[in-house]
Design an enzyme around this catalytic site. Structure first.
Site, short mmCIF file in Angstrom:
data_model
loop_
_atom_site.label_atom_id
_atom_site.label_comp_id
_atom_site.label_asym_id
_atom_site.label_seq_id
_atom_site.Cartn_x
_atom_site.Cartn_y
_atom_site.Cartn_z
N SER A 64 9.88 102.05 32.99
CA SER A 64 9.19 102.08 31.69
C SER A 64 9.11 100.73 31.00
CB SER A 64 9.87 103.09 30.77
OG SER A 64 9.58 104.41 31.18
N LYS A 67 5.65 99.41 30.36
CA LYS A 67 4.72 99.95 29.36
C LYS A 67 4.14 98.91 28.40
CE LYS A 67 6.78 104.55 29.64
NZ LYS A 67 7.69 105.53 29.00
N TYR A 189 -0.01 104.83 37.25
CA TYR A 189 1.19 104.72 36.44
C TYR A 189 2.43 104.73 37.32
CZ TYR A 189 4.86 105.95 33.13
OH TYR A 189 6.02 105.98 32.40
N TYR A 241 12.66 104.56 22.38
CA TYR A 241 12.46 106.01 22.30
C TYR A 241 13.12 106.58 21.05
CZ TYR A 241 11.30 105.08 27.17
OH TYR A 241 10.77 104.56 28.31
N VAL A 259 14.35 103.51 33.09
CA VAL A 259 15.37 104.34 33.73
C VAL A 259 15.89 103.71 35.02
CG1 VAL A 259 14.55 106.47 32.68
CG2 VAL A 259 13.60 105.72 34.87
#
Length: 617
Positions: A64, A67, A189, A241, A259
């Site tokens: 992630s 992103k 993705y 998050y 992660v």
């Protein structure tokens, strides 16, 4: 000698390594194979200096952390308005893989959760799928400063098990956020998350964002400055998050976690941080990564809301003209006027990057004293950058000061404060955005300009003499007219044109030169071979006396600045004067010594101020 920063990094690694809480991600089977004890910390400065400790070269997948970089690419390809129409910028408060949309807008809440990231991936331009993924890979490589590669095993694992992300893709398609088949978009993705990096790569990617989008080692631009600002803003509020609030308050850096065990953080304008440690907390963030970033922020004072002393130190030093005169010699009357009115001219030496906070302190300090000032010098030689807002503030300050009768000039040899551009397309120019005449390359010439201006404003007619007669020369002031006339027969008239060398350094004594009109510059060669001015002499002054009396070679060059008229007491005449009129010679030497004492006193005051300024650095 070891770096203090490196010692900090090593100590933080040692302090955090004992923390074995959390668990390696296992919902992607390939990630479960990571070494749970791997741990590396890397810091990269905005100019590319890298500090590393621990397992900084162990490869892992970006996950992630990809992103913000895909979001930046989408913004570049489509523009801010088009991207905003598809994905928001508000914190979600949800887990990263929540299947949800904003109930009011129908969009993913931000590009840092999976729904927004998949949307951002759909907005990357390209004619075919291989081209679109290749643009993502090449963009990440540009940030890292090296070619990044796909981890095929992790990609295959994600593709086999990524049913939740497929569900998000189809949800986005049903509400027309995605306008194409979701399968290729979700696969894109998966691929971007499976690009292989290490902690050093991530630190340099963060440093590129810190460096306003320019990769510090390659110098290549990865993202436009205005888009860097947008990406960092979303990272600040959404990058961690549902743990974003605790992160901002405790660490205070725009950041993104993955992660795979990585954490990336940015202090704009200064550094990029990266930590790799695979054990994750309940939010999906690296346990050691969060702890290490928290310690780095606290110990290195990296919190972006930390109030640094920089806001109070833009003014390195300031002093009045009376405390530090120029190297131009002045007549006794000129020096009297400058002593009396020198407090009305002030020099401010600035340093560092002049942004809003620094400019505000400069303006506030100057305004505090402005009622007592006729002239102001801003010395920018140690200023590295002047932000747009600081330029406007200084221009507006100058306009206000001029309206009150105070003129402002700058010392700016490197052009850090460029002239304001002419208004284009009929646009109104920025208030106060006029040229800065005069502007100087050296502080000494700026101070000399201040002295001249003060003499024009406050001087007497005696300060404006362009020519002196022999009887008016300060070395003969108060002498009996008959004695002056007896001395005249020993003096040889001489003239010089602009640029003519009157005395050369190293030559034997040429005599005592009395300046009747014009101006000369005394200089020596600096370490770089360039001439450095020692003094400027004008009508009523003299030179050459020390070499003649000491019978030593001249220590400096003397060159006419323009047409000069002089009387010269040559060495043979000086000796003859001692034999035939010893009293006259003694009186002349006494006058020379008195003048030398006054010059030394002036130099001592200037040196004291220079020393004080140096101590204030």
């Amino acid at each position: 000698m070891r770096s203090v920063v490196q010692d900090y990094v090593d100590s933080i690694l040692g302090g955090c390594v004992v923390n074995r809480s959390g668990a390696v991600a296992d919902y992607i089977p390939e990630l479960a194979a990571a070494d749970p004890d791997a741990f590396g910390i890397c810091i990269a400065s905005a100019d590319g200096h890298v500090y590393e400790a621990g397992d900084t070269r162990v490869p892992f997948t970006i996950q992630s952390i990809s992103k913000p970089f895909t979001y930046g690419l989408a913004l570049s390809d489509r523009g801010i308005a088009a991207v905003d129409a598809k994905v928001g910028v508000e914190p979600s408060g949800d887990a990263f893989n929540e299947i949800s949309l904003d109930p009011a807008s129908g969009r993913p809440r931000n590009a840092m959760i999976n729904a927004g990231a998949i949307t951002a991936a759909s907005l990357v331009a390209g004619d075919a799928e291989p081209e679109r993924f290749e643009r993502i890979r090449a963009t990440y490589s540009r940030y890292a400063g090296r070619e990044l590669e796909l981890d095929q095993a992790v990609y295959e694992s994600e593709r086999r098990t990524g049913h939740r992300n497929r569900a998000i893709g189809y949800m986005l398609r049903t509400v027309s956020i995605l306008e194409e088949d979701p399968e290729p978009v979700v696969d894109r993705y998966f691929r971007q998350c499976s690009l292989r990096v290490d902690a050093r790569d991530l630190a340099l990617m963060a440093a590129t964002l810190a460096n306003n989008g320019i990769q510090p080692l390659t110098g290549e631009r990865a993202l436009a400055p205005e888009l860097v600002e947008r990406v960092l803003s979303v990272m600040t509020t959404c990058g961690m998050y549902d743990g974003a609030g605790d992160w901002v308050s405790g660490v205070g850096l725009p950041a993104k976690s993955g992660v795979g065990g990585g954490v990336l953080a940015v202090l704009p304008g200064q550094v990029g941080l990266a930590v790799y440690s695979p054990r994750l907390d309940e939010h999906g963030n690296s346990v050691r990564g969060v702890e290490a970033c928290r310690r780095l922020s606290r110990e290195l004072e990296l919190h972006f809301l930390h109030v640094s002393r920089g806001a109070r130190s833009a003014v390195r030093a300031s002093w009045d003209l009376a405390d530090r005169p120029s190297r131009r010699r002045r007549t006794a009357e000129e020096e009297r006027v400058l002593r009396e009115h020198g407090r009305r001219a002030r020099i401010y030496a600035l340093h560092g990057d002049l942004r809003f906070a620094g400019a505000e302190t400069v303006v506030r300090e100057i305004v505090r004293r402005s009622d007592d000032l006729d002239l102001l010098v801003l010395d920018l030689r140690r200023v590295d950058e002047v932000a747009g807002v600081a330029r406007r503030m200084l221009a507006e300050l100058r306009t206000q000061l001029r309206e009150s009768g105070c003129e402002v000039t700058i010392v700016d040899p490197d052009g850090v404060l460029p002239e304001p551009p002419a208004a284009a397309g009929g646009a109104d120019p920025v208030a106060g955005a006029e040229a800065w005449p005069p502007r100087f390359a050296s502080l000494d010439h700026a101070v000399e300009w201040c002295e001249d201006e003060l003499l024009l404003r406050h001087g007497t007619p005696a300060c404006r003499l362009d020519r002196v007669e022999l009887a008016e020369h300060p070395l003969l002031a108060g002498r009996d007219p008959a004695e002056v006339e007896r001395l005249r027969r020993w003096l040889v008239p001489r003239t010089a044109a602009a640029g003519e060398r009157l005395v050369r350094r190293g030559d034997p004594p040429a005599g005592i030169f009395l300046i009747l009109s014009g101006q000369v510059t005394v200089s020596v060669d600096g370490p770089d071979g360039q001439a450095r001015r020692i003094a400027t002499l004008a009508a009523g002054m003299s030179f050459g006396e020390l070499a003649l009396i000491a019978r030593r070679p001249h220590a400096a060059d003397v060159v006419a600045d323009g047409p000069v008229e002089l009387l010269v007491l040559e060495p043979a005449a000086f000796d003859a004067l001692g034999r035939e009129a010893p009293a006259a010679k003694l009186a002349l030497i006494e006058a020379l010594v008195t003048r030398a004492f006054e010059t030394d006193d002036r130099a001592a005051r200037a040196l004291a101020t220079r020393t004080a300024v140096g101590a204030a650095r």
